[in-house]
Design a protein around this motif. Structure first.
Motif, PDB file in Angstrom:
ATOM      1  N   LEU A 353       0.303  -1.070   0.052  1.00  0.00           N
ATOM      2  CA  LEU A 353       0.237  -0.128  -0.072  1.00  0.00           C
ATOM      3  C   LEU A 353       0.485   1.669  -0.233  1.00  0.00           C
ATOM      4  O   LEU A 353       0.688   2.533  -0.835  1.00  0.00           O
ATOM      5  CB  LEU A 353      -1.135   0.106   1.587  1.00  0.00           C
ATOM      6  N   ARG A 354       1.847   1.012   0.707  1.00  0.00           N
ATOM      7  CA  ARG A 354       2.968   2.093   0.522  1.00  0.00           C
ATOM      8  C   ARG A 354       4.157   2.109   0.636  1.00  0.00           C
ATOM      9  O   ARG A 354       4.659   1.565   2.152  1.00  0.00           O
ATOM     10  CB  ARG A 354       2.222   3.464   1.827  1.00  0.00           C
ATOM     11  N   THR A 355       4.868   1.832   0.416  1.00  0.00           N
ATOM     12  CA  THR A 355       6.319   1.215   0.094  1.00  0.00           C
ATOM     13  C   THR A 355       7.140   2.517  -0.187  1.00  0.00           C
ATOM     14  O   THR A 355       7.326   2.625  -1.815  1.00  0.00           O
ATOM     15  CB  THR A 355       6.475   0.388  -0.805  1.00  0.00           C
ATOM     16  N   ARG A 356       8.278   2.503   0.188  1.00  0.00           N
ATOM     17  CA  ARG A 356       9.802   2.810  -0.629  1.00  0.00           C
ATOM     18  C   ARG A 356      10.204   2.801  -1.991  1.00  0.00           C
ATOM     19  O   ARG A 356      10.539   3.739  -2.606  1.00  0.00           O
ATOM     20  CB  ARG A 356      10.941   3.405   0.634  1.00  0.00           C
ATOM     21  N   GLU A 357       9.646   1.810  -2.136  1.00  0.00           N
ATOM     22  CA  GLU A 357      10.650   0.902  -3.697  1.00  0.00           C
ATOM     23  C   GLU A 357       8.933  -0.204  -3.688  1.00  0.00           C
ATOM     24  O   GLU A 357       8.868  -0.307  -3.033  1.00  0.00           O
ATOM     25  CB  GLU A 357      11.770  -0.040  -3.507  1.00  0.00           C
ATOM     26  N   PHE A 358       8.681   0.045  -5.366  1.00  0.00           N
ATOM     27  CA  PHE A 358       7.473  -0.556  -6.126  1.00  0.00           C
ATOM     28  C   PHE A 358       7.571  -0.721  -6.954  1.00  0.00           C
ATOM     29  O   PHE A 358       8.078  -0.018  -7.999  1.00  0.00           O
ATOM     30  CB  PHE A 358       5.991  -0.140  -5.232  1.00  0.00           C
ATOM     31  N   LEU A 359       7.032  -1.609  -7.225  1.00  0.00           N
ATOM     32  CA  LEU A 359       7.193  -1.408  -9.366  1.00  0.00           C
ATOM     33  C   LEU A 359       5.853  -1.150  -9.746  1.00  0.00           C
ATOM     34  O   LEU A 359       4.793  -1.362  -9.189  1.00  0.00           O
ATOM     35  CB  LEU A 359       6.609  -3.213  -9.348  1.00  0.00           C
ATOM     36  N   TRP A 360       5.770  -1.112 -11.054  1.00  0.00           N
ATOM     37  CA  TRP A 360       4.729  -0.136 -12.350  1.00  0.00           C
ATOM     38  C   TRP A 360       4.795  -1.021 -13.227  1.00  0.00           C
ATOM     39  O   TRP A 360       6.178  -0.981 -13.564  1.00  0.00           O
ATOM     40  CB  TRP A 360       4.104   1.027 -11.599  1.00  0.00           C
ATOM     41  N   GLN A 361       3.961   0.076 -13.767  1.00  0.00           N
ATOM     42  CA  GLN A 361       4.122   0.279 -15.920  1.00  0.00           C
ATOM     43  C   GLN A 361       3.511   1.718 -14.736  1.00  0.00           C
ATOM     44  O   GLN A 361       3.030   2.589 -14.399  1.00  0.00           O
ATOM     45  CB  GLN A 361       3.241  -0.467 -16.505  1.00  0.00           C
ATOM     46  N   GLU A 362       4.763   2.435 -15.896  1.00  0.00           N
ATOM     47  CA  GLU A 362       4.321   3.668 -17.012  1.00  0.00           C
ATOM     48  C   GLU A 362       4.035   4.100 -18.143  1.00  0.00           C
ATOM     49  O   GLU A 362       5.380   3.851 -19.204  1.00  0.00           O
ATOM     50  CB  GLU A 362       4.781   4.826 -15.691  1.00  0.00           C
TER      51      GLU A 362
END
Length: 702
Positions: A353-362
């Motif tokens: 939910l709230r992390t300093r590093e996370f995976l995503w697509q942009e």
């Protein structure tokens, strides 16, 4: 500070009256024996009156208040040190006089009020009322995000009222915790939390916290015991184990297929951003500035210029777009990257939910016309809605962000918003932004106007859009129960698990062979299946294990089932059992998995809709918010009104949900589907007389 200095001078005068000597600099005792000790033997030995001891205890009490006041006001360290030294000196005098340690807190004067006490403090009952009122003001200020100076001023007044009460009555105010020494506090912090009592023969495999009673502890247990997450030694960073990463892979595959059908292609840009690139778009990066992580050293050498780790990639990608685009024929550019980003959150981190590093697509696109850009924004938003509905079985509200909440530097932001009933909070699922020409002007992404005869230049119209691993956390929060995970079938690593039952030495080989053959048959039919043939765990343990991990269907096969050519299937979402014949079992299971998905979505939809209200009344708005509702209300669109709504809807009392004890309502989105028969009335903000532009969805949020 002035009252503290006046108090210090008064103590120095008291010292001179008592000893005939000036107080030594800094309050340090003189080398010769204390005059008090020399002239006044311990009371226990001589029967001396306690009046001198009482005076010293009163001095200890007063100086203790001075020390606490200085610390609460964050006074300079030398002043605090001097005050503490004087306090220690009084305690030493008391011990020299009585042969005993001074009691904690000293003693409040019995005959006259402390000098710092307000003249109009009144009776204890009046002071109690004032303390309660001031405490409410402090909590309201903290909950509404008031400035640090404002909060400190209110706290200072509250402490003064409590001191007045104790001076008047000799007791702490009702409801206040008794003051403790720093040693006592350290001991309490070090004391281990009481461990739950475990009955004989019971393992701790299962979830020990209840979702609606202790959500933070429940969430932590679910994601660790189900083997989704492993904690890491860098705060705010987590290891995604295969059980959770598989969900992300399914999301990737589904979304990647759909965006490629739109003409989007994948790429990868570096994770490092130069300081100069960040500075180009100050308005955009201002929202991320506190969260940007910087690389400043290489080995033992300082870098000539700090390098940022991307919080998002607009400033990384757009300089390249500027070199690639010269003509309208170079457009559109439609690029997407699957990557990680770093935002050094200082708030309480929560896995997924709230992390300093996370995976995503942009995704980042550039078009020649605004019409093309607008069409893509909403097409991508529909795909995000599809991820949540078709894969995760979660309903979302599609809408547009308010001016206050939109993406910094963009023209407008669209969003899909979810709802977590256990906390009554909304949660942003994914966003699709129309950036207009703001970034293309900043990074000089321009092309020759094909209709111009003079070589005029036009700026590109841009979009950006993103979905992250936060979506996995939403699945856990929305669907999980007191037994653990409940995974939607379409993203579960194992959609079915086969467990042999009634195993004996005589039938073990036959049962295991049958289970293995059934697994192969189901896998060929596209059902992700696992056969649990482990011999070091009993059947009941296996049932609990796979329930905790959220596998949608359990298939039980025993000797009787072998004989009758059947299986027993158990649904994880409802616990309902059914007996199915082996013939066409793969088709029956495929249909069952689709039914489970639809049922999970519909349950979440009913629960969301039951907690989404509509109102035009401010008092009802606040009441609904405290009932864990999300609320559609008329809103004028002004940023100042939204800030007031958040401030004035904050709760003043502390609640058990310590992650957001007094959070006010923020706008989640302006839903595209407005309430039925809704008319735009006056803004919900009670002091605003402007007409509302639309009904806006408000609520507490993650």
């Amino acid at each position: 500070i002035k009252p503290a200095v006046d108090q210090l001078l008064a103590f120095k005068k008291q010292y001179k009256d008592l000893t005939g000597l000036d107080a030594p600099a800094g309050g340090k005792p003189a080398a010769k024996p204390s005059p008090v000790a020399a002239t006044s033997p311990p009371a226990a030995a001589t029967g001396t009156s306690n009046s001198d001891g009482d005076k010293i205890l009163e001095a200890i009490f007063e100086q203790g208040n001075v020390v606490r006041q200085l610390k609460s006001n964050k006074a300079p360290k030398p002043e605090v040190t001097a005050a503490v030294q004087l306090l220690l000196k009084h305690k030493a005098e008391y011990k020299a006089l009585t042969g005993k340690d001074a009691p904690p807190g000293g003693k409040a004067p019995s005959s006259e009020p402390v000098k710092t006490m307000s003249a109009d403090s009144g009776s204890p009952q009046q002071l109690e009322a004032q303390i309660k009122e001031q405490g409410d003001k402090v909590r309201a200020a903290k909950g509404s995000g008031a400035s640090k100076d404002e909060v400190q001023g209110l706290v200072k007044e509250l402490l003064k009222l409590k001191t007045d009460y104790k001076t008047l009555t000799g007791n702490d105010p009702p409801g206040a915790a008794p003051q403790q020494s720093s040693k006592q506090k350290k001991k309490e912090k070090k004391a281990p939390a009481p461990k739950p009592k475990i009955e004989a023969g019971v393992t701790r495999l299962g979830i020990e916290a209840k979702k609606f009673e202790d959500l933070p502890n429940w969430y932590s247990q679910v994601i660790t015991k189900s083997e989704m997450i492993e904690y890491y030694d860098v705060s705010g960073c987590y290891i995604l184990r295969p059980w959770s990463f598989f969900i992300w892979e399914i999301i990737q595959k589904w979304f990647d297929t759909h965006i490629k059908a739109m003409g989007v292609t994948n790429c990868y840009f570096p994770m490092f951003v130069s300081h100069a690139a960040l500075e180009k778009e100050k308005t955009h990066i201002a929202d991320f500035a506190p969260e940007v992580a910087w690389v400043t050293k290489s080995g033992d050498s300082e870098l000539a210029e700090p390098i940022a780790i991307r919080p998002t990639s607009e400033t990384v990608m757009y300089p390249s777009y500027a070199t690639w685009v010269q003509s309208h024929r170079d457009l559109p550019i439609k690029l997407n990257q699957w990557c990680n980003v770093v935002r050094w959150e200082f708030k309480h981190p929560q896995p997924f939910l709230r992390t300093r590093e996370f995976l995503w697509q942009e995704g980042h696109s550039a078009f020649a016309t605004q019409k093309e850009a607008h069409e893509e924004v909403f097409e991508i938003l529909d795909l995000y809605h599809g991820v949540y509905k078709e894969l995760l079985a979660i309903p979302t509200v599609k809408g547009k962000k308010t001016e206050k909440e939109k993406f910094a530097g963009g023209d407008f932001t669209t969003t899909v918003e979810g709802y977590v009933s256990a906390t009554g909070r909304g949660i942003q699922g994914a966003t699709s932004h129309h950036l207009g020409q703001n970034f293309s002007k900043m990074f000089n992404i321009q092309f020759e106007d094909p209709d111009s005869t003079t070589g005029d230049k036009l700026f590109a119209h841009q979009n950006s859009w993103g979905l992250s691993t936060r979506s996995i956390g939403v699945v856990v929060m929305v669907h999980g129960d007191n037994k653990g995970l409940v995974l939607p079938p379409r993203v579960a690593m194992y959609q079915a698990v086969i467990v042999p039952c009634g195993v004996t030495d005589a039938n073990k080989d036959q049962l295991n062979t049958h289970c293995t053959e059934m697994k192969k048959t189901l896998q060929k039919a596209g059902v992700r299946t696992h056969a649990d043939l482990r011999e070091n765990y009993n059947t009941g343990w296996k049932f609990n294990h796979w329930e905790l991990k959220g596998v949608p269907v359990r298939i039980e096969i025993g000797p009787r089932d072998l004989k009758n050519n059947q299986v027993v299937v158990v649904r994880r979402d409802t616990g309902v059992k059914a007996t199915l014949q082996n013939e066409n079992l793969e088709d029956q299971l495929t249909k069952l998995l689709d039914t489970i998905h639809d049922d999970m979505y519909n349950r979440a939809l009913v629960e969301r809709d039951a907690n989404m209200a509509v109102t035009t009344n401010w008092e009802e708005f606040c009441k609904l918010l405290d009932q864990k509702k999300i609320i559609q209300a008329p809103y004028c669109g002004d940023i100042s009104c939204e800030e007031i709504i958040k401030k004035e809807s904050a709760r003043t009392e502390v609640t058990e949900d310590d992650k957001a004890p007094a959070m006010g309502a923020k706008s989640l989105c302006i839903p595209f589907d407005q309430p039925a028969d809704a008319t735009c009335e006056t803004c919900i903000q009670q002091n605003c007389c402007k007409p509302a532009t639309a009904y806006t969805l408000f609520g507490r949020s993650y």
